[in-house]
Design an enzyme around this catalytic site. Structure first.
Site, short mmCIF file in Angstrom:
data_model
loop_
_atom_site.label_atom_id
_atom_site.label_comp_id
_atom_site.label_asym_id
_atom_site.label_seq_id
_atom_site.Cartn_x
_atom_site.Cartn_y
_atom_site.Cartn_z
N THR A 190 46.72 83.49 78.56
CA THR A 190 47.03 84.24 79.29
C THR A 190 45.89 85.26 80.18
O THR A 190 45.87 86.51 79.47
CB THR A 190 48.36 84.67 80.17
OG1 THR A 190 49.31 84.27 79.25
CG2 THR A 190 48.39 84.88 81.44
N LYS A 224 49.84 80.16 85.83
CA LYS A 224 51.07 80.48 84.93
C LYS A 224 50.79 82.34 85.73
O LYS A 224 51.75 82.90 85.43
CB LYS A 224 49.33 80.84 84.01
CG LYS A 224 50.17 81.99 82.29
CD LYS A 224 51.53 82.05 82.01
CE LYS A 224 52.22 82.40 80.77
NZ LYS A 224 53.45 82.68 80.76
N LYS A 273 49.38 93.05 82.47
CA LYS A 273 48.29 92.92 83.24
C LYS A 273 48.36 91.07 83.92
O LYS A 273 47.60 91.21 84.93
CB LYS A 273 47.79 92.36 81.53
CG LYS A 273 46.46 91.09 81.76
CD LYS A 273 46.56 89.89 80.79
CE LYS A 273 47.07 89.83 79.57
NZ LYS A 273 47.81 88.54 79.70
N1 LIG Z 1 54.65 86.76 73.88
C1 LIG Z 1 54.89 86.29 74.84
O1 LIG Z 1 55.58 86.40 75.05
C2 LIG Z 1 53.89 85.60 75.48
C3 LIG Z 1 52.16 85.29 75.55
N2 LIG Z 1 51.63 84.81 76.00
C4 LIG Z 1 50.12 85.40 76.52
O2 LIG Z 1 49.64 84.92 75.07
C5 LIG Z 1 48.71 85.86 74.77
C6 LIG Z 1 49.06 86.50 73.36
O3 LIG Z 1 50.45 86.76 73.24
P1 LIG Z 1 50.85 87.93 71.99
O4 LIG Z 1 50.80 86.70 70.80
O5 LIG Z 1 51.93 87.97 72.86
O6 LIG Z 1 50.15 88.85 71.75
P2 LIG Z 1 49.79 90.21 70.81
O7 LIG Z 1 49.45 91.53 71.52
O8 LIG Z 1 51.00 89.66 70.28
O9 LIG Z 1 48.93 88.93 70.05
C7 LIG Z 1 47.58 89.76 70.85
C8 LIG Z 1 46.12 88.75 69.56
O10 LIG Z 1 44.97 89.05 70.28
C9 LIG Z 1 44.14 89.27 69.06
N3 LIG Z 1 43.36 90.33 69.87
C10 LIG Z 1 43.53 90.99 71.14
N4 LIG Z 1 42.33 92.14 71.44
C11 LIG Z 1 41.69 91.11 70.41
C12 LIG Z 1 39.98 91.29 70.69
N5 LIG Z 1 39.07 92.00 71.07
N6 LIG Z 1 39.08 90.25 70.24
C13 LIG Z 1 39.75 89.71 69.35
N7 LIG Z 1 41.29 89.85 68.91
C14 LIG Z 1 41.83 90.36 70.14
C15 LIG Z 1 45.45 90.25 68.46
O11 LIG Z 1 44.41 90.38 67.04
P3 LIG Z 1 44.96 92.09 66.20
O12 LIG Z 1 45.80 91.21 65.59
O13 LIG Z 1 43.88 91.96 65.33
O14 LIG Z 1 45.71 93.41 66.87
C16 LIG Z 1 46.62 89.32 68.63
O15 LIG Z 1 46.01 88.13 67.73
C17 LIG Z 1 48.43 86.85 75.87
O16 LIG Z 1 47.61 86.40 76.44
C18 LIG Z 1 49.84 86.43 76.64
O17 LIG Z 1 50.26 87.04 77.58
C19 LIG Z 1 52.27 83.93 77.32
C20 LIG Z 1 53.41 82.96 77.51
C21 LIG Z 1 54.29 84.03 76.44
O1 LIG Z 2 53.65 84.99 79.01
C1 LIG Z 2 54.51 85.30 78.80
C2 LIG Z 2 56.06 84.72 80.07
C3 LIG Z 2 57.35 84.99 78.58
C4 LIG Z 2 58.44 83.55 78.95
O2 LIG Z 2 57.74 82.70 79.74
O3 LIG Z 2 59.44 83.94 78.91
#
Ligand SMILES: NC(=O)C1=CN([C@@H]2O[C@H](COP(=O)(O)OP(=O)(O)OC[C@H]3O[C@@H](n4cnc5c(N)ncnc54)[C@H](OP(=O)(O)O)[C@@H]3O)[C@@H](O)[C@H]2O)C=CC1
Ligand SMILES: O=CCCC(=O)O
Length: 293
Positions: free
Chosen positions: A95, A170, A238
């Protein structure tokens, strides 16, 4: 089908595992490389760098925390741009804002590659169950190529046209979700502080016109003060920030979202950023308590 997968956080890990379960050959990379091991146990190969993964795979998916991570993985040393080119596709499902997506898209096109943005609605459990809603935009040929993967990851995918439209959709969805979470938190706090049972409030809500899966799923755990992160609060904040910026660009007044963003910021300042976004209830509960005589 062989795909690369960059970013194994809460969402990326579940999505890559799902692809493996459905017979995809997957090469994974994560900044913290040790997190790849769980996927290796499920049959994944590991790339040393994002460039390494793109060199190996025709299609590479990314699921990263925020705009700065999305840009870093593409533009930095050993990044995607070093190996993207003719015949290769890059799909960013993180996102981010439209400007970030456009910047990545332009750079990839200049190298001869193709790009789709495909952020998702749905959280950890839908990611595990392949029930996400995919909001894609960009190169239509790449989108069509990715449909077999999208069909595994999601229950429905939308193709929304030009780059930026997926990101914007989104952000609008998550702006509404974040405001609803604030409204629920205030309601629970008001019920509690005015002598009503918050659990009964949840039961009443669930039978009426504003019943929804989020209230049903999060309400009971909020009442227990349990905030195991499915969607980390720092990411919700964010998204509110990026949605408000989209509102600024388009002169759209969003007082409800702005107030909700303040509550998420306050929660972050209290060290709640890594908890589930429903932990904003702790801030609003606190506001109620401090108002007591
Ligand atoms: N969780 C949710 O319910 C949802 C999340 N999203 C979106 O999806 C995306 C991921 O979310 P989520 O999995 O929850 O987040 P997490 O915080 O669990 O994971 C973030 C990921 O990004 C990596 N990362 C962060 N900074 C860097 C960097 N500078 N360089 C390289 N890799 C980096 C992390 O690596 P490392 O392991 O090394 O920290 C990790 O793999 C976000 O944009 C979020 O807004 C969308 C829908 C639902
Ligand atoms: O970006 C996160 C969305 C979480 C959700 O749709 O439940």
């Amino acid at each position: 089908m062989e795909v690369g997968f960059l970013g194994l956080g809460i969402m990326g890990k579940a999505m890559a595992a799902n692809l493996l379960r459905h017979g995809f050959r997957v090469t994974v990379w994560n900044r913290t490389l040790s997190k790849c091991q769980e996927l290796v146990a499920l049959g994944a190969a590991v790339g040393e760098t994002p460039a390494d993964v793109v060199a190996k795979c025709r299609y590479t998916i990314a699921m990263l925390s925020d705009p700065s991570a999305a840009l870093s993985v593409v533009f930095d040393k050993d990044g995607v741009l070093e190996q993207i080119g003719e015949g290769k596709g890059y799909v960013d499902m993180s996102t981010v804002d439209a400007a970030t997506s456009c910047k990545i898209s332009e750079a990839i096109k200049q190298k001869g590659g193709v790009f789709v943005e495909a952020p998702v609605s749905g959280s950890k459990k839908p990611a595990e169950d392949g029930q996400l809603v995919i909001l894609a935009a960009g190169d239509k040929v790449l989108y069509d190529d990715m449909v077999p993967a999208f069909d595994v990851l999601g229950k429905k995918s939308f193709f929304l046209g030009e780059i930026g439209n997926g990101a914007k959709m989104k952000l609008v969805v998550n702006m509404i979700m974040g405001s609803m979470m604030n409204a629920l938190s205030e309601g629970l706090s008001l019920a509690d502080n005015s002598g009503l049972s918050p659990q009964t409030l949840l039961d009443v809500l669930d039978l009426g016109a504003i019943a929804n899966p989020m209230f049903k799923l999060k309400g009971p755990s909020m009442l227990q003060g349990s905030y195991n992160p499915a969607f980390p609060l720092k990411h919700q904040q964010k998204d509110m920030r990026l949605a408000l910026s989209l509102g600024d660009e388009n002169a759209v007044s969003m007082p409800v979202a702005a107030a909700s963003n303040e509550a998420f910021k306050k929660a972050r300042s209290l060290g709640l950023g890594d908890l589930d976004f429903s932990a904003v209830y702790e801030v609003l509960k606190g506001a109620g308590d401090s108002g007591k005589a």
